[in-house]
Design a protein around this motif. Sequence first.
Motif, PDB file in Angstrom:
ATOM      1  N   UNK A  83       0.827  -1.209   0.000  1.00 56.03           N
ATOM      2  CA  UNK A  83       0.000   0.000   0.000  1.00 56.03           C
ATOM      3  C   UNK A  83       0.863   1.260   0.000  1.00 56.03           C
ATOM      4  N   UNK A  84       1.963   1.216   0.701  1.00 51.77           N
ATOM      5  CA  UNK A  84       2.882   2.349   0.709  1.00 51.77           C
ATOM      6  C   UNK A  84       3.425   2.615  -0.695  1.00 51.77           C
ATOM      7  N   UNK A  85       3.795   1.563  -1.400  1.00 49.66           N
ATOM      8  CA  UNK A  85       4.282   1.709  -2.775  1.00 49.66           C
ATOM      9  C   UNK A  85       3.196   2.318  -3.653  1.00 49.66           C
ATOM     10  N   UNK A  86       1.979   1.877  -3.447  1.00 51.16           N
ATOM     11  CA  UNK A  86       0.855   2.396  -4.230  1.00 51.16           C
ATOM     12  C   UNK A  86       0.691   3.907  -4.035  1.00 51.16           C
ATOM     13  N   UNK A  87       0.705   4.353  -2.797  1.00 49.58           N
ATOM     14  CA  UNK A  87       0.533   5.783  -2.531  1.00 49.58           C
ATOM     15  C   UNK A  87       1.728   6.594  -3.015  1.00 49.58           C
ATOM     16  N   UNK A  88       2.935   6.091  -2.810  1.00 45.96           N
ATOM     17  CA  UNK A  88       4.106   6.824  -3.274  1.00 45.96           C
ATOM     18  C   UNK A  88       4.126   6.953  -4.797  1.00 45.96           C
ATOM     19  N   UNK A  89       3.742   5.911  -5.502  1.00 41.72           N
ATOM     20  CA  UNK A  89       3.698   5.989  -6.968  1.00 41.72           C
ATOM     21  C   UNK A  89       2.656   7.003  -7.418  1.00 41.72           C
ATOM     22  N   UNK A  90       1.539   7.040  -6.720  1.00 40.17           N
ATOM     23  CA  UNK A  90       0.493   8.006  -7.056  1.00 40.17           C
ATOM     24  C   UNK A  90       0.989   9.439  -6.821  1.00 40.17           C
ATOM     25  N   UNK A  91       1.681   9.660  -5.729  1.00 35.59           N
ATOM     26  CA  UNK A  91       2.213  10.990  -5.427  1.00 35.59           C
ATOM     27  C   UNK A  91       3.284  11.387  -6.435  1.00 35.59           C
ATOM     28  N   UNK A  92       4.064  10.424  -6.883  1.00 35.82           N
ATOM     29  CA  UNK A  92       5.111  10.730  -7.851  1.00 35.82           C
ATOM     30  C   UNK A  92       4.512  11.279  -9.142  1.00 35.82           C
ATOM     31  N   UNK A  93       3.413  10.694  -9.574  1.00 29.42           N
ATOM     32  CA  UNK A  93       2.758  11.219 -10.767  1.00 29.42           C
ATOM     33  C   UNK A  93       2.113  12.576 -10.496  1.00 29.42           C
ATOM     34  N   UNK A  94       1.475  12.721  -9.343  1.00 30.68           N
ATOM     35  CA  UNK A  94       0.800  13.983  -9.035  1.00 30.68           C
ATOM     36  C   UNK A  94       1.775  15.135  -8.850  1.00 30.68           C
ATOM     37  N   UNK A  95       2.946  14.862  -8.321  1.00 32.33           N
ATOM     38  CA  UNK A  95       3.915  15.928  -8.057  1.00 32.33           C
ATOM     39  C   UNK A  95       4.511  16.499  -9.341  1.00 32.33           C
ATOM     40  N   UNK A  96       4.509  15.721 -10.398  1.00 34.52           N
ATOM     41  CA  UNK A  96       5.124  16.189 -11.635  1.00 34.52           C
ATOM     42  C   UNK A  96       4.117  16.707 -12.659  1.00 34.52           C
ATOM     43  N   UNK A  97       2.836  16.716 -12.323  1.00 32.12           N
ATOM     44  CA  UNK A  97       1.814  17.215 -13.242  1.00 32.12           C
ATOM     45  C   UNK A  97       1.803  18.739 -13.204  1.00 32.12           C
ATOM     46  N   UNK A  98       1.939  19.400 -14.337  1.00 30.85           N
ATOM     47  CA  UNK A  98       1.999  20.869 -14.314  1.00 30.85           C
ATOM     48  C   UNK A  98       0.644  21.555 -14.167  1.00 30.85           C
ATOM     49  N   UNK A  99      -0.442  20.846 -14.334  1.00 32.26           N
ATOM     50  CA  UNK A  99      -1.758  21.477 -14.222  1.00 32.26           C
ATOM     51  C   UNK A  99      -2.209  21.496 -12.777  1.00 32.26           C
ATOM     52  N   UNK A 100      -3.109  22.373 -12.477  1.00 31.55           N
ATOM     53  CA  UNK A 100      -3.731  22.520 -11.162  1.00 31.55           C
ATOM     54  C   UNK A 100      -2.736  22.914 -10.077  1.00 31.55           C
ATOM     55  N   UNK A 101      -1.607  23.465 -10.417  1.00 34.39           N
ATOM     56  CA  UNK A 101      -0.578  23.752  -9.412  1.00 34.39           C
ATOM     57  C   UNK A 101      -0.988  24.857  -8.454  1.00 34.39           C
ATOM     58  N   UNK A 102      -1.794  25.798  -8.882  1.00 36.34           N
ATOM     59  CA  UNK A 102      -2.154  26.902  -8.017  1.00 36.34           C
ATOM     60  C   UNK A 102      -3.359  26.634  -7.130  1.00 36.34           C
ATOM     61  N   UNK A 103      -3.998  25.511  -7.308  1.00 37.16           N
ATOM     62  CA  UNK A 103      -5.222  25.241  -6.565  1.00 37.16           C
ATOM     63  C   UNK A 103      -4.891  24.587  -5.224  1.00 37.16           C
ATOM     64  N   UNK A 104      -5.506  25.098  -4.185  1.00 34.31           N
ATOM     65  CA  UNK A 104      -5.192  24.661  -2.822  1.00 34.31           C
ATOM     66  C   UNK A 104      -5.608  23.217  -2.575  1.00 34.31           C
ATOM     67  N   UNK A 105      -6.767  22.807  -3.081  1.00 34.86           N
ATOM     68  CA  UNK A 105      -7.227  21.444  -2.814  1.00 34.86           C
ATOM     69  C   UNK A 105      -6.322  20.410  -3.480  1.00 34.86           C
ATOM     70  N   UNK A 106      -5.697  20.775  -4.597  1.00 29.65           N
ATOM     71  CA  UNK A 106      -4.770  19.860  -5.264  1.00 29.65           C
ATOM     72  C   UNK A 106      -3.538  19.611  -4.394  1.00 29.65           C
TER      73      UNK A 106
END
Length: 125
Positions: A83-106
């Motif tokens: 489960x830890x690997x699953x969440x870390x992989x998800x965060x890795x993709x989310x951290x490098x996405x250039x869209x939605x960067x200014x939105x607080x909920x993101x």
Amino acid sequence: MSDPLKNGVLAVQTIRNNIMASTLLATTAITLSSLIDVFVSTTSDSGNTASRLVYGNKSPILSSVKYFSILLCFLVAFLLNVHSIRYYAHVRFLASVPTWKGQKYYLEYVAQNLNRGSYFWSLGL
């Protein structure tokens, strides 16, 4: 996450290191689980081999309970690390996405997933 061109690589590499640590712990847990299963299932001519490996073992039933408890702990550790690997992989993709960067909920969503991955890693450890 505010400047992905400057700090994006650092974030991805740090999360990759956490994924590698979780992978190592999950592999170790499942390997030890299989070794415990082999010890429990093997018998020799003079009796149960597993009963000689446990200190203070007086009965085969107590030995089985001890091995089942250890096996269960390692299997739970394996699942938590996965489960830890699953969440870390998800965060890795989310951290490098250039869209939605200014939105607080993101940003809160990414931080929440990173905290969950760290929590599962701690429990799996």
